[in-house]
Write a protein that holds these residues in place. Structure first.
Motif, PDB file in Angstrom:
ATOM      1  N   ARG A  32       8.382  -7.046   2.537  1.00  0.00           N
ATOM      2  CA  ARG A  32       8.950  -8.257   1.946  1.00  0.00           C
ATOM      3  C   ARG A  32      10.300  -8.591   2.597  1.00  0.00           C
ATOM      4  O   ARG A  32      10.567  -9.732   2.958  1.00  0.00           O
ATOM      5  N   GLU A  33      11.144  -7.580   2.779  1.00  0.00           N
ATOM      6  CA  GLU A  33      12.454  -7.792   3.409  1.00  0.00           C
ATOM      7  C   GLU A  33      12.312  -8.252   4.852  1.00  0.00           C
ATOM      8  O   GLU A  33      13.027  -9.148   5.298  1.00  0.00           O
ATOM      9  N   ALA A  34      11.397  -7.640   5.588  1.00  0.00           N
ATOM     10  CA  ALA A  34      11.188  -8.027   6.986  1.00  0.00           C
ATOM     11  C   ALA A  34      10.657  -9.454   7.077  1.00  0.00           C
ATOM     12  O   ALA A  34      11.087 -10.236   7.936  1.00  0.00           O
ATOM     13  N   LEU A  35       9.735  -9.795   6.193  1.00  0.00           N
ATOM     14  CA  LEU A  35       9.213 -11.153   6.184  1.00  0.00           C
ATOM     15  C   LEU A  35      10.300 -12.154   5.798  1.00  0.00           C
ATOM     16  O   LEU A  35      10.420 -13.218   6.403  1.00  0.00           O
ATOM     17  N   ASP A  36      11.097 -11.817   4.789  1.00  0.00           N
ATOM     18  CA  ASP A  36      12.206 -12.692   4.386  1.00  0.00           C
ATOM     19  C   ASP A  36      13.161 -12.928   5.546  1.00  0.00           C
ATOM     20  O   ASP A  36      13.611 -14.054   5.779  1.00  0.00           O
ATOM     21  N   ALA A  37      13.465 -11.870   6.290  1.00  0.00           N
ATOM     22  CA  ALA A  37      14.374 -11.996   7.440  1.00  0.00           C
ATOM     23  C   ALA A  37      13.796 -12.918   8.507  1.00  0.00           C
ATOM     24  O   ALA A  37      14.541 -13.556   9.252  1.00  0.00           O
ATOM     25  N   ALA A  38      12.474 -12.989   8.566  1.00  0.00           N
ATOM     26  CA  ALA A  38      11.814 -13.861   9.537  1.00  0.00           C
ATOM     27  C   ALA A  38      11.545 -15.249   8.958  1.00  0.00           C
ATOM     28  O   ALA A  38      10.918 -16.083   9.608  1.00  0.00           O
ATOM     29  N   GLY A  39      12.001 -15.487   7.725  1.00  0.00           N
ATOM     30  CA  GLY A  39      11.807 -16.787   7.106  1.00  0.00           C
ATOM     31  C   GLY A  39      10.424 -16.993   6.513  1.00  0.00           C
ATOM     32  O   GLY A  39       9.990 -18.123   6.332  1.00  0.00           O
ATOM     33  N   VAL A  40       9.738 -15.899   6.198  1.00  0.00           N
ATOM     34  CA  VAL A  40       8.377 -15.985   5.676  1.00  0.00           C
ATOM     35  C   VAL A  40       8.356 -15.396   4.268  1.00  0.00           C
ATOM     36  O   VAL A  40       8.866 -14.306   4.041  1.00  0.00           O
ATOM     37  N   LYS A  41       7.776 -16.127   3.328  1.00  0.00           N
ATOM     38  CA  LYS A  41       7.635 -15.624   1.967  1.00  0.00           C
ATOM     39  C   LYS A  41       6.156 -15.621   1.600  1.00  0.00           C
ATOM     40  O   LYS A  41       5.497 -16.658   1.660  1.00  0.00           O
ATOM     41  N   LEU A  42       5.657 -14.441   1.258  1.00  0.00           N
ATOM     42  CA  LEU A  42       4.286 -14.318   0.766  1.00  0.00           C
ATOM     43  C   LEU A  42       4.379 -14.112  -0.748  1.00  0.00           C
ATOM     44  O   LEU A  42       4.654 -13.004  -1.218  1.00  0.00           O
ATOM     45  N   PRO A  43       4.186 -15.167  -1.528  1.00  0.00           N
ATOM     46  CA  PRO A  43       4.407 -15.070  -2.974  1.00  0.00           C
ATOM     47  C   PRO A  43       3.469 -14.108  -3.688  1.00  0.00           C
ATOM     48  O   PRO A  43       3.805 -13.585  -4.744  1.00  0.00           O
ATOM     49  N   SER A  44       2.289 -13.854  -3.146  1.00  0.00           N
ATOM     50  CA  SER A  44       1.375 -12.938  -3.825  1.00  0.00           C
ATOM     51  C   SER A  44       1.405 -11.528  -3.268  1.00  0.00           C
ATOM     52  O   SER A  44       0.508 -10.751  -3.545  1.00  0.00           O
ATOM     53  N   LEU A  45       2.420 -11.178  -2.501  1.00  0.00           N
ATOM     54  CA  LEU A  45       2.542  -9.829  -1.948  1.00  0.00           C
ATOM     55  C   LEU A  45       2.688  -8.830  -3.095  1.00  0.00           C
ATOM     56  O   LEU A  45       3.610  -8.925  -3.906  1.00  0.00           O
ATOM     57  N   ARG A  46       1.742  -7.906  -3.185  1.00  0.00           N
ATOM     58  CA  ARG A  46       1.764  -6.950  -4.296  1.00  0.00           C
ATOM     59  C   ARG A  46       0.931  -5.720  -3.956  1.00  0.00           C
ATOM     60  O   ARG A  46       0.228  -5.691  -2.959  1.00  0.00           O
ATOM     61  N   LEU A  47       1.005  -4.748  -4.835  1.00  0.00           N
ATOM     62  CA  LEU A  47       0.164  -3.569  -4.698  1.00  0.00           C
ATOM     63  C   LEU A  47      -1.233  -3.906  -5.214  1.00  0.00           C
ATOM     64  O   LEU A  47      -1.390  -4.637  -6.184  1.00  0.00           O
ATOM     65  N   ASP A  48      -2.238  -3.360  -4.557  1.00  0.00           N
ATOM     66  CA  ASP A  48      -3.620  -3.535  -4.970  1.00  0.00           C
ATOM     67  C   ASP A  48      -3.919  -2.510  -6.058  1.00  0.00           C
ATOM     68  O   ASP A  48      -4.006  -1.307  -5.791  1.00  0.00           O
ATOM     69  N   VAL A  49      -4.022  -2.970  -7.296  1.00  0.00           N
ATOM     70  CA  VAL A  49      -4.152  -2.072  -8.443  1.00  0.00           C
ATOM     71  C   VAL A  49      -5.361  -1.144  -8.352  1.00  0.00           C
ATOM     72  O   VAL A  49      -5.228   0.059  -8.585  1.00  0.00           O
ATOM     73  N   PRO A  50      -6.563  -1.624  -8.010  1.00  0.00           N
ATOM     74  CA  PRO A  50      -7.695  -0.691  -7.946  1.00  0.00           C
ATOM     75  C   PRO A  50      -7.461   0.480  -6.983  1.00  0.00           C
ATOM     76  O   PRO A  50      -7.900   1.600  -7.249  1.00  0.00           O
ATOM     77  N   SER A  51      -6.760   0.226  -5.899  1.00  0.00           N
ATOM     78  CA  SER A  51      -6.522   1.323  -4.950  1.00  0.00           C
ATOM     79  C   SER A  51      -5.505   2.329  -5.488  1.00  0.00           C
ATOM     80  O   SER A  51      -5.448   3.460  -5.017  1.00  0.00           O
ATOM     81  N   LEU A  52      -4.717   1.935  -6.470  1.00  0.00           N
ATOM     82  CA  LEU A  52      -3.718   2.838  -7.031  1.00  0.00           C
ATOM     83  C   LEU A  52      -4.327   3.850  -8.000  1.00  0.00           C
ATOM     84  O   LEU A  52      -3.806   4.941  -8.156  1.00  0.00           O
ATOM     85  N   VAL A  53      -5.395   3.478  -8.640  1.00  0.00           N
ATOM     86  CA  VAL A  53      -5.984   4.350  -9.656  1.00  0.00           C
ATOM     87  C   VAL A  53      -7.045   5.284  -9.107  1.00  0.00           C
ATOM     88  O   VAL A  53      -7.472   6.197  -9.789  1.00  0.00           O
ATOM     89  N   SER A  54      -7.455   5.076  -7.887  1.00  0.00           N
ATOM     90  CA  SER A  54      -8.463   5.943  -7.291  1.00  0.00           C
ATOM     91  C   SER A  54      -7.795   7.162  -6.664  1.00  0.00           C
ATOM     92  O   SER A  54      -6.949   7.021  -5.782  1.00  0.00           O
ATOM     93  N   PRO A  55      -8.137   8.354  -7.098  1.00  0.00           N
ATOM     94  CA  PRO A  55      -7.503   9.557  -6.542  1.00  0.00           C
ATOM     95  C   PRO A  55      -7.899   9.835  -5.091  1.00  0.00           C
ATOM     96  O   PRO A  55      -7.237  10.574  -4.393  1.00  0.00           O
ATOM     97  N   MET A  56      -8.979   9.221  -4.630  1.00  0.00           N
ATOM     98  CA  MET A  56      -9.475   9.507  -3.287  1.00  0.00           C
ATOM     99  C   MET A  56      -8.958   8.535  -2.229  1.00  0.00           C
ATOM    100  O   MET A  56      -9.043   8.806  -1.051  1.00  0.00           O
ATOM    101  N   SER A  57      -8.466   7.384  -2.648  1.00  0.00           N
ATOM    102  CA  SER A  57      -8.075   6.386  -1.649  1.00  0.00           C
ATOM    103  C   SER A  57      -6.562   6.306  -1.514  1.00  0.00           C
ATOM    104  O   SER A  57      -5.811   6.796  -2.346  1.00  0.00           O
TER     105      SER A  57
END
Length: 93
Positions: free
Chosen positions: A24-49
């Motif tokens: 997010r900081e690198a994109l902001d420095a380049a003048g780019v904002k990705l408003p939906s930049l976030r963690l992918d919740v399903p990948s957070l709950v899987s112990p294998m991924s």
């Protein structure tokens, strides 16, 4: 999930959050904002991924700014490599 697995999962999430903020900081420095930049919740709950960063969707203007920023950075790197190559070939061996 035992305590060790919980700690490992928490560490993966913290690492993913830090990576997302770095991006997010690198994109902001380049003048780019990705408003939906976030963690992918399903990948957070899987112990294998590994956690994934969801870059989300963006409009055409943001797409063009991101493309321009990447191309500019690539051009800068190519110029540095060419200068370094030129300098190394001009030195006597």
């Amino acid at each position: 999930m035992n305590t060790e697995e919980r700690r490992a999962a928490a560490a993966r999430i913290e690492e993913a959050e830090a990576a997302r903020e770095d991006l997010r900081e690198a994109l902001d420095a380049a003048g780019v904002k990705l408003p939906s930049l976030r963690l992918d919740v399903p990948s957070l709950v899987s112990p294998m991924s590994q956690p994934l960063i969801d870059l989300g969707r963006c409009n055409l203007a943001t797409t063009r700014r991101l493309t321009a920023a990447l191309r500019q950075r690539r051009a800068e790197l190519v110029a540095k490599v060419r200068a370094a190559n030129k300098q190394s070939t001009s030195r006597p061996v």
